[in-house]
Design a protein around this motif. Structure first.
Motif, short mmCIF file in Angstrom:
data_model
loop_
_atom_site.label_atom_id
_atom_site.label_comp_id
_atom_site.label_asym_id
_atom_site.label_seq_id
_atom_site.Cartn_x
_atom_site.Cartn_y
_atom_site.Cartn_z
N ASP A 172 -2.44 4.93 13.96
CA ASP A 172 -1.84 6.17 13.40
C ASP A 172 -0.69 5.97 12.64
O ASP A 172 -0.46 4.92 12.12
CB ASP A 172 -1.41 7.26 14.54
CG ASP A 172 -0.19 6.54 15.39
OD1 ASP A 172 0.66 5.92 14.66
OD2 ASP A 172 -0.20 7.09 16.70
N ARG A 173 -0.28 6.99 11.94
CA ARG A 173 0.87 6.83 10.79
C ARG A 173 2.04 6.27 11.34
O ARG A 173 2.71 5.72 10.53
CB ARG A 173 0.98 8.22 10.24
CG ARG A 173 1.66 9.19 11.15
CD ARG A 173 2.17 10.41 10.41
NE ARG A 173 0.99 11.12 9.98
CZ ARG A 173 1.08 12.11 8.81
NH1 ARG A 173 2.64 12.26 8.41
NH2 ARG A 173 0.20 12.90 8.45
N PRO A 212 -6.97 8.27 2.99
CA PRO A 212 -6.73 9.43 2.06
C PRO A 212 -5.89 10.82 2.47
O PRO A 212 -5.04 11.06 1.71
CB PRO A 212 -8.09 9.94 1.71
CG PRO A 212 -8.85 8.56 1.91
CD PRO A 212 -8.27 7.96 3.17
N ASP A 213 -5.88 11.04 3.84
CA ASP A 213 -4.95 11.88 4.09
C ASP A 213 -3.77 11.49 4.91
O ASP A 213 -2.94 12.29 5.41
CB ASP A 213 -6.03 12.92 5.27
CG ASP A 213 -6.33 11.96 6.49
OD1 ASP A 213 -5.90 10.93 6.44
OD2 ASP A 213 -6.85 12.73 7.46
N GLY A 214 -3.53 10.38 4.86
CA GLY A 214 -2.36 9.85 5.37
C GLY A 214 -2.20 9.48 6.89
O GLY A 214 -1.06 9.32 7.27
N ASN A 215 -3.15 9.91 7.44
CA ASN A 215 -2.93 9.99 8.91
C ASN A 215 -3.43 8.83 9.67
O ASN A 215 -3.23 8.69 10.96
CB ASN A 215 -3.71 11.12 9.66
CG ASN A 215 -3.40 12.58 9.10
OD1 ASN A 215 -1.92 12.80 9.24
ND2 ASN A 215 -4.15 13.50 8.88
N PRO A 262 -12.92 7.34 -0.74
CA PRO A 262 -12.14 8.54 -1.28
C PRO A 262 -12.20 9.57 -0.16
O PRO A 262 -11.30 10.27 -0.16
CB PRO A 262 -12.67 8.67 -2.42
CG PRO A 262 -13.33 7.56 -3.00
CD PRO A 262 -13.95 6.82 -1.80
N ASP A 263 -13.47 9.81 0.57
CA ASP A 263 -13.26 10.91 1.40
C ASP A 263 -13.14 10.32 2.84
O ASP A 263 -13.15 11.27 3.94
CB ASP A 263 -14.78 11.46 1.52
CG ASP A 263 -16.09 10.14 1.69
OD1 ASP A 263 -15.77 8.85 2.31
OD2 ASP A 263 -17.22 10.44 1.52
N GLY A 264 -12.64 9.22 3.09
CA GLY A 264 -12.19 8.84 4.20
C GLY A 264 -13.16 8.60 5.50
O GLY A 264 -12.79 8.48 6.60
N ALA A 306 0.84 -1.23 -0.01
CA ALA A 306 0.06 0.01 0.03
C ALA A 306 1.01 1.11 -0.04
O ALA A 306 1.82 1.39 0.85
CB ALA A 306 -0.82 -0.12 1.26
N TRP A 307 0.55 2.14 -0.86
CA TRP A 307 1.41 3.30 -0.81
C TRP A 307 1.07 4.50 0.11
O TRP A 307 -0.32 4.66 0.50
CB TRP A 307 1.07 4.16 -2.29
CG TRP A 307 1.55 3.57 -3.68
CD1 TRP A 307 1.05 2.71 -4.50
CD2 TRP A 307 3.13 3.65 -4.06
NE1 TRP A 307 1.88 2.36 -5.45
CE2 TRP A 307 3.23 3.05 -5.16
CE3 TRP A 307 4.31 4.39 -3.57
CZ2 TRP A 307 4.39 2.87 -5.71
CZ3 TRP A 307 5.23 4.32 -4.32
CH2 TRP A 307 5.34 3.72 -5.18
#
Length: 209
Positions: free
Chosen positions: A82-83, A61-64, A108-110, A2-3
Motif C-alpha cells: 500500500d501507499r 496511477p491512482d497513488g494507492n 496507465p489504467d492500473g 519514482a514520483w
C-alpha cells in the motif's frame, strides 16, 4: 526514482550495506546488493525508509499502491504494497526458482504490470493482469529484453533489446490479453546502449539514456 502521483514525494532505492554501491553486475541483471526503498518529502527534504529488501518502486496511477520486486518468499517476484509500504501481496509466480521477475511498471489504467523476466542468460518481457494474476508473454526468444514500460495507453509497450544487434529501443503493440498483435518495431538504431525508457504523458515522445 519514482514520483508520487501528486508530485510531492520521490521514492527511490538505497543500498542497505554501508559503503556498498547499488549497481547491477551487468546491464541486464538484477541488483544483487541488499537495498531498501525510501521516500523523500520534497517540501521538508526529510527521508524515511518505507520498504525493506525491495527494488524498483513503481507508483500506481491512482497513488494507492506501489509495485516492487523483492525476494520475500523465495526468488525475486513482483509484489504490491500500500501507499505506506505495508500489506504486501505477491502478484507474480513461477514454476522455476531459476526465474526472476524484476523492474515492474504500471499500465496507465492500473490494470496490469509489465516486467522483466530473467532466466539465467535469457531475458524477456511479460505482463501480469492484476485482477486475474494471469501472466502473458510479450517476448519469448533468444534475444535480451530489459526495462519494459507501458506507453500512454495500455496497447503499447516499450523496452530495450539487442535483437537488432545493438541495445536499442523497441515497441510492441499488444491486445486485450497483453500479447503482441503485430511485429515488434525497432525505434532507435546504432550500437546503443539505449536504456531506461520513459514515455511522455501524451504518448508522442520517448526519452531514454
Amino acid at each position: 526514482a519514482a514520483w508520487s502521483g501528486d508530485g510531492t514525494h520521490l521514492w527511490f532505492v538505497r543500498a542497505a550495506v554501508p559503503r556498498r554501491r547499488l549497481e547491477p553486475t551487468d546491464l541486464f541483471s538484477a541488483y544483487e546488493v541488499p537495498a531498501d526503498v525510501w521516500v523523500l518529502d520534497l517540501q521538508t527534504r526529510s527521508e524515511s525508509r518505507r520498504i525493506r529488501n525491495a527494488y524498483h518502486p513503481a507508483i500506481a496511477p491512482d497513488g494507492n499502491a506501489i509495485a516492487v520486486d523483492a525476494s520475500w518468499a523465495g526468488p525475486r517476484r513482483i509484489w504490491l504494497v500500500d501507499r505506506n509500504g505495508l500489506n504486501p501481496q505477491q502478484v507474480t509466480s513461477e514454476g522455476s526458482e531459476a526465474v526472476r521477475h524484476i523492474h515492474p511498471n504500471w499500465s496507465p489504467d492500473g490494470r496490469a504490470l509489465v516486467f522483466q523476466r530473467n532466466e539465467q542468460t535469457k531475458f524477456d518481457v511479460s505482463v501480469v493482469d492484476l485482477a486475474t494474476r494471469r501472466m502473458a508473454e510479450v517476448t519469448n526468444d533468444t534475444y535480451r529484453e530489459m526495462d519494459p514500460v507501458f506507453g500512454a495507453d495500455a496497447r503499447t509497450i516499450y523496452f530495450s533489446s539487442d535483437r537488432g544487434g545493438g541495445v536499442n529501443v523497441w515497441k510492441a503493440t499488444v491486445g486485450d490479453e497483453w500479447r503482441p498483435t503485430a511485429p515488434l518495431q525497432q525505434l532507435t538504431n546504432g550500437a546503443g546502449q539505449d536504456v531506461q525508457i520513459t514515455v511522455s504523458r501524451d504518448g508522442r515522445r520517448v526519452a531514454f539514456a
